[in-house]
Motif scaffolding. Structure first.
Motif, PDB file in Angstrom:
ATOM      1  N   LEU A   1       4.441   7.366   2.178  1.00 22.31           N
ATOM      2  CA  LEU A   1       4.403   6.219   3.074  1.00 22.31           C
ATOM      3  C   LEU A   1       4.100   4.982   2.251  1.00 22.31           C
ATOM      4  O   LEU A   1       3.130   4.958   1.491  1.00 22.31           O
ATOM      5  CB  LEU A   1       3.327   6.413   4.150  1.00 22.31           C
ATOM      6  CG  LEU A   1       3.050   5.213   5.063  1.00 22.31           C
ATOM      7  CD1 LEU A   1       4.266   4.899   5.929  1.00 22.31           C
ATOM      8  CD2 LEU A   1       1.816   5.468   5.928  1.00 22.31           C
ATOM      9  N   GLN A   2       4.953   3.955   2.386  1.00 22.76           N
ATOM     10  CA  GLN A   2       4.718   2.688   1.718  1.00 22.76           C
ATOM     11  C   GLN A   2       4.834   1.557   2.740  1.00 22.76           C
ATOM     12  O   GLN A   2       5.748   1.559   3.576  1.00 22.76           O
ATOM     13  CB  GLN A   2       5.724   2.460   0.596  1.00 22.76           C
ATOM     14  CG  GLN A   2       5.624   3.472  -0.530  1.00 22.76           C
ATOM     15  CD  GLN A   2       6.578   3.170  -1.655  1.00 22.76           C
ATOM     16  OE1 GLN A   2       6.336   2.299  -2.481  1.00 22.76           O
ATOM     17  NE2 GLN A   2       7.687   3.883  -1.685  1.00 22.76           N
ATOM     18  N   TYR A   3       3.910   0.629   2.663  1.00 21.40           N
ATOM     19  CA  TYR A   3       3.893  -0.504   3.586  1.00 21.40           C
ATOM     20  C   TYR A   3       3.755  -1.793   2.781  1.00 21.40           C
ATOM     21  O   TYR A   3       2.880  -1.895   1.910  1.00 21.40           O
ATOM     22  CB  TYR A   3       2.735  -0.384   4.574  1.00 21.40           C
ATOM     23  CG  TYR A   3       2.543  -1.610   5.436  1.00 21.40           C
ATOM     24  CD1 TYR A   3       3.366  -1.832   6.536  1.00 21.40           C
ATOM     25  CD2 TYR A   3       1.543  -2.537   5.140  1.00 21.40           C
ATOM     26  CE1 TYR A   3       3.195  -2.958   7.322  1.00 21.40           C
ATOM     27  CE2 TYR A   3       1.368  -3.665   5.928  1.00 21.40           C
ATOM     28  CZ  TYR A   3       2.204  -3.870   7.016  1.00 21.40           C
ATOM     29  OH  TYR A   3       2.042  -4.986   7.783  1.00 21.40           O
TER      30      TYR A   3
ATOM     31  N   ASP B   1       7.236  -7.472   7.572  1.00 25.96           N
ATOM     32  CA  ASP B   1       6.610  -6.189   7.246  1.00 25.96           C
ATOM     33  C   ASP B   1       7.706  -5.166   6.998  1.00 25.96           C
ATOM     34  O   ASP B   1       8.667  -5.091   7.757  1.00 25.96           O
ATOM     35  CB  ASP B   1       5.726  -5.687   8.382  1.00 25.96           C
ATOM     36  CG  ASP B   1       4.551  -6.604   8.657  1.00 25.96           C
ATOM     37  OD1 ASP B   1       4.173  -7.355   7.739  1.00 25.96           O
ATOM     38  OD2 ASP B   1       4.029  -6.581   9.775  1.00 25.96           O
TER      39      ASP B   1
ATOM     40  N   SER C   1      12.291  -6.044  15.228  1.00 23.75           N
ATOM     41  CA  SER C   1      12.201  -4.958  14.257  1.00 23.75           C
ATOM     42  C   SER C   1      13.453  -4.101  14.312  1.00 23.75           C
ATOM     43  O   SER C   1      14.153  -4.054  15.322  1.00 23.75           O
ATOM     44  CB  SER C   1      10.961  -4.089  14.524  1.00 23.75           C
ATOM     45  OG  SER C   1      11.066  -3.429  15.770  1.00 23.75           O
TER      46      SER C   1
ATOM     47  N   ASP D   1       3.635  -6.140   3.115  1.00 25.36           N
ATOM     48  CA  ASP D   1       3.475  -7.333   3.939  1.00 25.36           C
ATOM     49  C   ASP D   1       3.896  -8.542   3.099  1.00 25.36           C
ATOM     50  O   ASP D   1       3.242  -8.874   2.116  1.00 25.36           O
ATOM     51  CB  ASP D   1       2.019  -7.454   4.384  1.00 25.36           C
ATOM     52  CG  ASP D   1       1.758  -8.718   5.189  1.00 25.36           C
ATOM     53  OD1 ASP D   1       2.727  -9.403   5.573  1.00 25.36           O
ATOM     54  OD2 ASP D   1       0.570  -9.025   5.432  1.00 25.36           O
TER      55      ASP D   1
ATOM     56  N   THR E   1       0.855  -1.182   0.000  1.00 28.55           N
ATOM     57  CA  THR E   1       0.000   0.000   0.000  1.00 28.55           C
ATOM     58  C   THR E   1       0.891   1.233   0.000  1.00 28.55           C
ATOM     59  O   THR E   1       1.866   1.302   0.758  1.00 28.55           O
ATOM     60  CB  THR E   1      -0.910   0.040   1.237  1.00 28.55           C
ATOM     61  OG1 THR E   1      -1.709  -1.143   1.271  1.00 28.55           O
ATOM     62  CG2 THR E   1      -1.820   1.258   1.195  1.00 28.55           C
TER      63      THR E   1
ATOM     64  N   THR F   1       8.139  -0.958   6.186  1.00 25.96           N
ATOM     65  CA  THR F   1       7.500   0.355   6.105  1.00 25.96           C
ATOM     66  C   THR F   1       8.548   1.385   5.712  1.00 25.96           C
ATOM     67  O   THR F   1       9.599   1.480   6.349  1.00 25.96           O
ATOM     68  CB  THR F   1       6.875   0.762   7.450  1.00 25.96           C
ATOM     69  OG1 THR F   1       5.934  -0.236   7.850  1.00 25.96           O
ATOM     70  CG2 THR F   1       6.176   2.103   7.328  1.00 25.96           C
ATOM     71  N   ARG F   2       8.274   2.149   4.686  1.00 26.95           N
ATOM     72  CA  ARG F   2       9.155   3.234   4.262  1.00 26.95           C
ATOM     73  C   ARG F   2       8.405   4.554   4.413  1.00 26.95           C
ATOM     74  O   ARG F   2       7.321   4.728   3.865  1.00 26.95           O
ATOM     75  CB  ARG F   2       9.598   3.058   2.810  1.00 26.95           C
ATOM     76  CG  ARG F   2      10.399   4.253   2.272  1.00 26.95           C
ATOM     77  CD  ARG F   2      10.886   4.016   0.857  1.00 26.95           C
ATOM     78  NE  ARG F   2      11.544   5.197   0.308  1.00 26.95           N
ATOM     79  CZ  ARG F   2      12.193   5.208  -0.865  1.00 26.95           C
ATOM     80  NH1 ARG F   2      12.258   4.107  -1.593  1.00 26.95           N
ATOM     81  NH2 ARG F   2      12.755   6.325  -1.290  1.00 26.95           N
ATOM     82  N   LEU F   3       9.004   5.477   5.165  1.00 21.75           N
ATOM     83  CA  LEU F   3       8.420   6.797   5.388  1.00 21.75           C
ATOM     84  C   LEU F   3       9.451   7.847   4.996  1.00 21.75           C
ATOM     85  O   LEU F   3      10.585   7.813   5.477  1.00 21.75           O
ATOM     86  CB  LEU F   3       8.037   6.961   6.856  1.00 21.75           C
ATOM     87  CG  LEU F   3       7.453   8.309   7.288  1.00 21.75           C
ATOM     88  CD1 LEU F   3       6.112   8.543   6.606  1.00 21.75           C
ATOM     89  CD2 LEU F   3       7.298   8.358   8.804  1.00 21.75           C
TER      90      LEU F   3
ATOM     91  N   LYS G   1      11.671   0.721   8.135  1.00 19.96           N
ATOM     92  CA  LYS G   1      11.535  -0.173   9.274  1.00 19.96           C
ATOM     93  C   LYS G   1      11.121  -1.554   8.800  1.00 19.96           C
ATOM     94  O   LYS G   1      10.161  -1.695   8.038  1.00 19.96           O
ATOM     95  CB  LYS G   1      10.495   0.364  10.253  1.00 19.96           C
ATOM     96  CG  LYS G   1      10.291  -0.521  11.483  1.00 19.96           C
ATOM     97  CD  LYS G   1       9.230   0.059  12.416  1.00 19.96           C
ATOM     98  CE  LYS G   1       9.019  -0.831  13.642  1.00 19.96           C
ATOM     99  NZ  LYS G   1       7.975  -0.282  14.533  1.00 19.96           N
TER     100      LYS G   1
ATOM    101  N   SER H   1      15.011  -0.202  12.440  1.00 18.79           N
ATOM    102  CA  SER H   1      14.801   0.948  11.566  1.00 18.79           C
ATOM    103  C   SER H   1      16.137   1.492  11.102  1.00 18.79           C
ATOM    104  O   SER H   1      17.105   1.538  11.870  1.00 18.79           O
ATOM    105  CB  SER H   1      14.025   2.052  12.294  1.00 18.79           C
ATOM    106  OG  SER H   1      12.741   1.614  12.656  1.00 18.79           O
TER     107      SER H   1
END
Length: 236
Positions: free
Chosen positions: A159-161, A169, A202, A163, A141, A171-173, A195, A204
Motif C-alpha cells: 500500500l502506497q499513499y 491524493d 476520484s 499527498d 507513505t 493511493t496504490r494497492l 485511485k 480508480s
C-alpha cells in the motif's frame, strides 16, 4: 541536501575506519512490465538494480538505480537512491534514504526514513518520504509485506499513499504472487488498483504487472525496496 551530506559523511567515515571489512552483502537486478487493464498503451517497462555494501555487521550502504520506459509519452526516466542502513539485529533494520527521479530533463529529489523486518518466512517494510519540486511538495507513505509458503511460492501485498500539496491524493494497492525458480531467480505477477482523488472527484484504475528478479548475497538481496515517485504509479 543536508540529509545527503550526512549520508556521504557517514559513508566516508565508514570507508576510512573499516576499509578491510567492506564487502558486498547482497543485491539484485530486476525487470518489470506494468500497465492499466483498461488501456494497455499506458504501460511501463523498468530495469532496476541494487547493491548493498556492508562496513560492519550493523552498518551498511545500499545503492539503487533504475530506468523506466513510459510507452504513452515515449520517454525514459531514471532513478538513483542511496540508503544508509543500521541492522539492529538479524531480523530488524532501520534506514534513511536520499534519491533523485529524472524525467524530461527535470530533477525531483526525495528523502525519507524506513524500517524493515525479516522473521522466518515473513518480512515487511514501512517508509515515509518527502519530495520537493518547484511549486509543490509530495508526502509519501509506503507499507509492504510478504509470506513464503512451501514449494517456492510467496504471497505479498503493498500500500502506497501520496499527498501532492493537499490538492491531489494517489493511493496504490497491490497484491503480488512470486515463484522462486531457484535460490537466485524469482518471477512474479501483480494485480492492483490505483485511485486518484482531487477537488472532490476520484477515479480508480486496475493494473497488472509481471517481472523477474535475480538476487545475490542475502536471501532477499538488498535490505530495502525501491523508492521514488516512479515506483508509485504503474504504467505511467
Amino acid at each position: 541536501m543536508k540529509f545527503l551530506a550526512t549520508l556521504a559523511a557517514i559513508a566516508s567515515a565508514l570507508a576510512f575506519s573499516s576499509a578491510q571489512a567492506v564487502e558486498v552483502t547482497g543485491g539484485d537486478v530486476a525487470f518489470g512490465y506494468s500497465t492499466y487493464t483498461d488501456d494497455t498503451d499506458v504501460s511501463k517497462f523498468a530495469v532496476t538494480g541494487a547493491v548493498e555494501i556492508g562496513f560492519t555487521p550493523n552498518l551498511a550502504l545500499q545503492f539503487d538505480a533504475g530506468a523506466h520506459a513510459f510507452n504513452l509519452i515515449d520517454e525514459t526516466g531514471t532513478n538513483l537512491t542511496l540508503h544508509g542502513i543500521y541492522h539492529a539485529n538479524e531480523q530488524v533494520s532501520f534506514g534513511g534514504f536520499y534519491g533523485n527521479d529524472r524525467l524530461f530533463g527535470d530533477n525531483q529529489d526525495f528523502y525519507g526514513l524506513e524500517t524493515g523486518f525479516e522473521a522466518g518466512a515473513a518480512n515487511g517494510e514501512l517508509y515515509i518520504a518527502h519530495a520537493e519540486d518547484s511549486g509543490f511538495d509530495v508526502n509519501i507513505t509506503g507499507l509492504s509485506g510478504s509470506y513464503g509458503f512451501d514449494h517456492g511460492f510467496t504471497l505479498g501485498g503493498s500500500l502506497q499513499y501520496a499527498d501532492f500539496d493537499g490538492g491531489l491524493d494517489v493511493t496504490r494497492l497491490g497484491a503480488t504472487g512470486t515463484y522462486t525458480v531457484n535460490p537466485a531467480f524469482d518471477v512474479y505477477a501483480e494485480l492492483g488498483t490505483v485511485k486518484a482523488s482531487a477537488f472532490g472527484f476520484s477515479n480508480s484504475e486496475p493494473y497488472f504487472g509481471i517481472g523477474a528478479a535475480m538476487t545475490f548475497g542475502a536471501d532477499r538481496g538488498a535490505t530495502f525496496g525501491r523508492r521514488g515517485l516512479f515506483e508509485l504509479l504503474p504504467g505511467l
